[in-house]
Write a protein that holds these residues in place. Structure first.
Motif, short mmCIF file in Angstrom:
data_model
loop_
_atom_site.label_atom_id
_atom_site.label_comp_id
_atom_site.label_asym_id
_atom_site.label_seq_id
_atom_site.Cartn_x
_atom_site.Cartn_y
_atom_site.Cartn_z
N GLY A 59 0.81 -1.21 0.00
CA GLY A 59 0.00 0.00 0.00
C GLY A 59 0.85 1.26 0.00
O GLY A 59 0.51 2.25 -0.66
N VAL A 60 1.95 1.24 0.75
CA VAL A 60 2.86 2.39 0.78
C VAL A 60 3.43 2.65 -0.61
O VAL A 60 3.50 3.79 -1.07
CB VAL A 60 3.99 2.16 1.80
N ASP A 61 3.83 1.57 -1.30
CA ASP A 61 4.38 1.71 -2.65
C ASP A 61 3.33 2.23 -3.63
O ASP A 61 3.64 3.06 -4.50
CB ASP A 61 4.92 0.37 -3.13
N LEU A 62 2.08 1.76 -3.48
CA LEU A 62 1.01 2.23 -4.35
C LEU A 62 0.76 3.72 -4.15
O LEU A 62 0.59 4.47 -5.12
CB LEU A 62 -0.28 1.44 -4.08
N ARG A 63 0.74 4.15 -2.88
CA ARG A 63 0.51 5.57 -2.61
C ARG A 63 1.64 6.44 -3.15
O ARG A 63 1.41 7.53 -3.69
CB ARG A 63 0.34 5.80 -1.10
N LYS A 64 2.87 5.95 -3.02
CA LYS A 64 4.00 6.70 -3.54
C LYS A 64 3.90 6.86 -5.05
O LYS A 64 4.13 7.95 -5.60
CB LYS A 64 5.30 5.99 -3.16
N ARG A 65 3.51 5.78 -5.73
CA ARG A 65 3.41 5.82 -7.18
C ARG A 65 2.28 6.74 -7.64
O ARG A 65 2.45 7.53 -8.57
CB ARG A 65 3.18 4.41 -7.72
N VAL A 66 1.12 6.66 -6.98
CA VAL A 66 -0.02 7.47 -7.41
C VAL A 66 0.19 8.94 -7.08
O VAL A 66 -0.29 9.83 -7.79
CB VAL A 66 -1.33 6.93 -6.80
N VAL A 67 0.93 9.23 -6.01
CA VAL A 67 1.26 10.63 -5.69
C VAL A 67 2.15 11.23 -6.78
O VAL A 67 1.95 12.38 -7.20
CB VAL A 67 1.92 10.73 -4.31
N GLU A 68 3.12 10.46 -7.23
CA GLU A 68 3.98 10.92 -8.33
C GLU A 68 3.16 11.15 -9.60
O GLU A 68 3.37 12.13 -10.32
CB GLU A 68 5.09 9.90 -8.58
N MET A 69 2.24 10.24 -9.86
CA MET A 69 1.39 10.37 -11.04
C MET A 69 0.47 11.57 -10.91
O MET A 69 0.18 12.28 -11.89
CB MET A 69 0.57 9.09 -11.24
N SER A 70 -0.01 11.85 -9.69
CA SER A 70 -0.87 13.01 -9.45
C SER A 70 -0.14 14.30 -9.80
O SER A 70 -0.70 15.21 -10.43
CB SER A 70 -1.31 13.04 -7.99
N GLY A 71 1.13 14.39 -9.42
CA GLY A 71 1.92 15.58 -9.75
C GLY A 71 2.06 15.76 -11.24
O GLY A 71 1.96 16.89 -11.75
N ALA A 72 2.27 14.65 -11.95
CA ALA A 72 2.42 14.73 -13.40
C ALA A 72 1.11 15.15 -14.06
O ALA A 72 1.10 15.94 -15.01
CB ALA A 72 2.87 13.37 -13.95
N VAL A 73 -0.02 14.63 -13.54
CA VAL A 73 -1.33 14.99 -14.09
C VAL A 73 -1.61 16.48 -13.90
O VAL A 73 -2.09 17.17 -14.81
CB VAL A 73 -2.43 14.14 -13.43
N LYS A 74 -1.33 16.99 -12.71
CA LYS A 74 -1.59 18.40 -12.42
C LYS A 74 -0.71 19.32 -13.27
O LYS A 74 -1.12 20.41 -13.66
CB LYS A 74 -1.38 18.67 -10.94
N GLN A 75 0.49 18.86 -13.55
CA GLN A 75 1.40 19.67 -14.37
C GLN A 75 0.88 19.83 -15.79
O GLN A 75 1.09 20.85 -16.44
CB GLN A 75 2.79 19.02 -14.39
N LEU A 76 0.13 18.81 -16.27
CA LEU A 76 -0.39 18.85 -17.63
C LEU A 76 -1.39 19.98 -17.85
O LEU A 76 -1.57 20.44 -18.98
CB LEU A 76 -1.05 17.51 -17.98
#
Length: 353
Positions: A315-332
């Motif tokens: 779960g910790v790894d999943l949250r870390k990955r989705v947080v990184e993806m969230s940053g990329a999405v917001k940057q778009l």
């Protein structure tokens, strides 16, 4: 034809047309289906050839456009303030074969039920109200009997994968809610928010909470029985996971807010969204596998998957990955980004006077 010219192949293979043009036509027609369901079958048929369209396919697509032009004033008008009844009719016949007819009728009813639930959910998300639960009429008694029978006969095992769509709302009243309650409160022991939106407006509810549930979870969980500000909830720093049927909007909002998903697909496009979330993006896990969607999910399953999502290393790894993806999405969507510029250009194009 004795004097005709010979050809090297029995069918023409050189009448290809630009795929970009063909795809743009198909894309436009797909948007029209919501207002003109009569063209659904024909659009679905021509949409199969987008990878390598031929002249005959383009002619068929243009014929649909000509039909649309002739019926431009026709459409479905949904009145926001009125209570709509949603009714579907299902009928099928497998080549007039009496032994196989009930199976064809049942599968057709299953597919109709899936579309009925999709339309009900879509209209509810648009804010429309309903005068009662969606109704599905089928004129075959054998198909009706199969949908009501909790035990499969050996002759109908091959349609086992279809039956969930008709039985999802037809199981023992409150059984699924009781298992979910036990898994959330007694075994997972994690704070939660449980949103229970009614399937229709009226005195009768689709699902009742187990008696005394809200009192038992006081201080540990919160139950919301109406619309909830999902985006605001997902954006709260205390939210560590989101159990969802994996509708498209829910997936996008959860990823945008950096929250991993516990996927529980039920019908229509939710399976494809689940595959995207789990297999490709790898930002969630599956609570109830699609192949076992006709089985009751036990409280122990809820417990195991919630602990995997909330308190395990996975779960910790999943949250870390989705947080990184969230940053990329917001940057778009930030000012100056190419994707933002393309979106602004598109909006300006469709809103021009």
């Amino acid at each position: 034809m004795t004097e005709c010219k010979s050809v090297s192949t029995p069918l023409c293979t050189t009448e290809s047309v630009p795929s970009t043009l063909y795809r743009s036509i198909i894309g436009s027609l797909l948007y029209l289906i919501a207002l003109k369901p009569k063209i659904m079958y024909s659009v679905g048929l021509v949409a199969r050839f987008q990878s390598n369209p031929r002249l005959s396919h383009l002619q068929a697509a243009k014929r649909i456009l000509r039909y649309v032009k002739g019926t431009i004033s026709y459409g479905l008008h949904y009145i926001f303030s009125s209570a709509l009844p949603i009714t579907a009719f299902s009928d099928a016949d497998w080549g007039g074969s009496l032994p196989d007819r009930k199976k064809a009728e049942y599968i057709a009813a299953s597919q109709a039920g899936s579309q009925l639930l999709w339309m009900h959910t879509t209209l509810a998300n648009l804010g429309l109200h309903f005068s009662g639960p969606p109704k599905l009429y089928c004129d075959n008694q054998s198909a009706i009997a199969i949908s009501k029978n909790p035990t499969l006969h050996w002759k109908s095992k091959h349609i086992d994968i279809k039956k969930k769509r008709l039985r999802w709302h037809g199981g023992k009243e409150g059984q699924g809610e009781k298992e979910l309650e036990k898994g959330l409160k007694e075994e997972t022991k994690q704070p939660f928010i449980w949103v229970l939106r009614d399937m229709f407006v009226g005195e009768t509810r689709r699902a009742q909470l187990p008696k005394g549930f809200e009192e038992r979870v006081e201080g540990k969980g919160m139950v919301v029985k109406d619309w909830a500000p999902q985006l605001q909830i997902l954006g709260h720093e205390s939210i560590r996971g989101f159990m969802s049927y994996c509708g498209w909007n829910s997936c996008m909002e959860s990823i945008s807010m950096g929250v991993p998903i516990a996927a529980w697909p039920v019908h229509s496009n939710q399976l494809r969204n689940t595959i995207l979330v789990i297999k490709l993006l790898k930002v969630g896990l599956v609570v109830n596998d699609w192949a076992r969607r006709d089985e009751l999910v036990s409280s122990s399953t809820v417990e195991i998957d919630m602990k995997r999502l909330l308190v395990s290393k996975e779960g910790v790894d999943l949250r870390k990955r989705v947080v990184e993806m969230s940053g990329a999405v917001k940057q778009l969507v930030e000012e100056g980004d190419v994707s933002r510029m393309e979106l602004d250009s598109f909006v300006a194009h469709i809103t021009r006077s």
